[in-house]
Enzyme design. Structure first.
Site, PDB file in Angstrom:
ATOM      1  CD1 TRP A 100       4.422 -55.498   8.502  1.00  0.00           C
ATOM      2  CD2 TRP A 100       2.452 -56.141   7.682  1.00  0.00           C
ATOM      3  NE1 TRP A 100       4.047 -56.644   9.164  1.00  0.00           N
ATOM      4  CE2 TRP A 100       2.853 -57.055   8.683  1.00  0.00           C
ATOM      5  CE3 TRP A 100       1.241 -56.364   7.017  1.00  0.00           C
ATOM      6  CZ2 TRP A 100       2.069 -58.170   9.036  1.00  0.00           C
ATOM      7  CZ3 TRP A 100       0.465 -57.461   7.363  1.00  0.00           C
ATOM      8  CH2 TRP A 100       0.882 -58.347   8.356  1.00  0.00           C
ATOM      9  CG  ASP A 170       0.855 -49.925   9.074  1.00  0.00           C
ATOM     10  OD1 ASP A 170       0.759 -49.856  10.310  1.00  0.00           O
ATOM     11  OD2 ASP A 170       0.878 -51.015   8.443  1.00  0.00           O
ATOM     12  CE  LYS A 194       1.631 -56.773  14.729  1.00  0.00           C
ATOM     13  NZ  LYS A 194       1.665 -56.260  13.375  1.00  0.00           N
TER      14      LYS A 194
END
Ligand SMILES: *Cc1c(COP(=O)(O)O)cnc(C)c1O
Length: 360
Positions: A100, A170, A194
């Site tokens: 990511w 993030d 999530k």
């Protein structure tokens, strides 16, 4: 029957949240309509939005000089919004600890110079590099991290020393899993699918002095933070129903002891799985122990066929979505807030049984 869903995302939500949404599906309070059917300019929806904001502020003790935004486009859109809004010198430092952060760095290259100042790609992102004395670029506008790498299962446990630069993080896959000191970040954000709600929404927490009028040229109105802070997340039609579900999750967290209690529950779940992996003769974790994520635990047997057999049998036994990300293989158990202790305990029992049956 509900299964134990170990998906990395979209992922398990609290059953109480789903039940309340179900109960209010046709008629929200006395409005006679579903939240999905309601004007986003109505009093009722404004109350949903502003209550959700207040509840996340309470949960994270967000300081007053930070704004909270509910934005569309998931986490990925932030990969572009961040540089468009913050890259005033057209340079930024990225710490790459997994898929990511790597994707975020890649996206930022569209807008300016991206320096990778630390990376763990040499060992397939199985650890977090030393972040205590980084070579920060003088003109960098910010330092970027992905604090919990969902695919590789690592967490940055000690934030990098950014030497005065703004830290951008993030936290998609660890959002609200434990308390967080928001004041250490200039901007912190996450996609909600999530740990919080349905996919498509990102929550952005941004410090007031980083909300600029002057952003990179060609930045669309929708991608300017200022557009949304000025309009309190109501510039255009927001993801009303998603925000409502997130709000229910915030209430659920508050009713269950807040983030301190969530942290204890999450650590207890991760401990039984990692303790088992450390003592197993068949399974092993893929991440350096001190960098292991409490949320996402990748593991392998070392034999691809046996991994496939395990995934298949686990699925039949009601442990769903245990397959690792396609880029890494093996298995991965995501143990977000809504995964009960029982789910992980039963998974470990199942792994023990599988081990005794398959150890040669
Ligand atoms: C899932 C995930 C993303 C991408 O989220 P989208 O909402 O699909 O854009 C970004 N970062 C992290 C850490 C993630 O886990």
């Amino acid at each position: 029957m509900r299964v134990f869903n170990f998906s990395a995302g979209p992922a398990v939500l609290p059953e109480e949240v789903l039940r309340q949404a179900q109960a209010e599906m046709l008629e929200y309070k006395d409005t006679g309509m579903s939240v999905m059917e309601m004007s986003h300019r109505s009093k009722d929806f404004e109350e949903i939005l502003f209550t959700a904001e207040q509840d996340i502020r309470d949960l994270l003790s967000i300081p007053e000089n930070y704004k909270v935004l509910f934005l569309q486009g998931g986490a990925y859109t932030q990969f572009a919004m961040i540089p468009m809004n913050l890259m005033r010198n057209k340079a930024a430092d990225y710490i790459v600890t997994g898929q990511w952060s790597k994707k975020a760095a890649q996206e930022a290259k569209i807008f300016g110079k991206v320096n990778i100042i630390a990376s763990s790609e040499d060992k397939n992102f199985s650890y977090v590099p030393d972040l205590s004395n980084l070579n920060i670029t003088p003109e960098a506008d910010y330092v970027y991290i992905c604090q919990n790498e969902t695919v590789h299962g690592t967490t940055i446990k000690k934030l990098p020393d950014t030497k005065g630069k703004i830290l951008v993080a993030d936290v998609s896959s660890m959002f609200l899993s434990e308390p967080m000191d928001v004041s250490k970040y200039g901007l912190v954000y996450g996609g909600v699918q999530k740990n919080i709600g349905p996919a498509g929404l990102a929550i952005v927490i941004i410090r007031d002095d980083l909300i600029y009028d002057e952003v990179l040229p060609f930045t669309p109105t929708m991608l300017k933070y200022k557009t949304h802070t000025d309009a309190k997340s109501l510039f255009n039609t927001p993801s009303c129903f998603n925000i409502y579900i997130c709000g229910l999750t915030f209430k659920w967290l508050k009713a269950n002891g807040g983030l301190e209690a969530a942290k204890l529950r999450n650590e207890a779940k991760a401990k039984i799985l990692y303790d088992f992996l450390d003592n197993s003769k068949l399974f092993k974790g893929t991440v350096r122990p001190e960098d292991r994520s409490v949320m996402n635990a990748p593991f392998i047997t070392g034999d691809k066929e046996l991994d496939a057999k395990f995934i298949k049998e686990a699925d039949l036994a009601g442990f769903k979505n245990i397959k690792g990300h396609r880029s890494v293989g093996g298995m991965r158990a995501s143990m977000y807030n809504a995964m009960p202790y029982e789910g992980v305990a039963k998974l470990v029992e199942f792994m023990k049984k599988f081990e005794s049956e398959n150890l040669k």
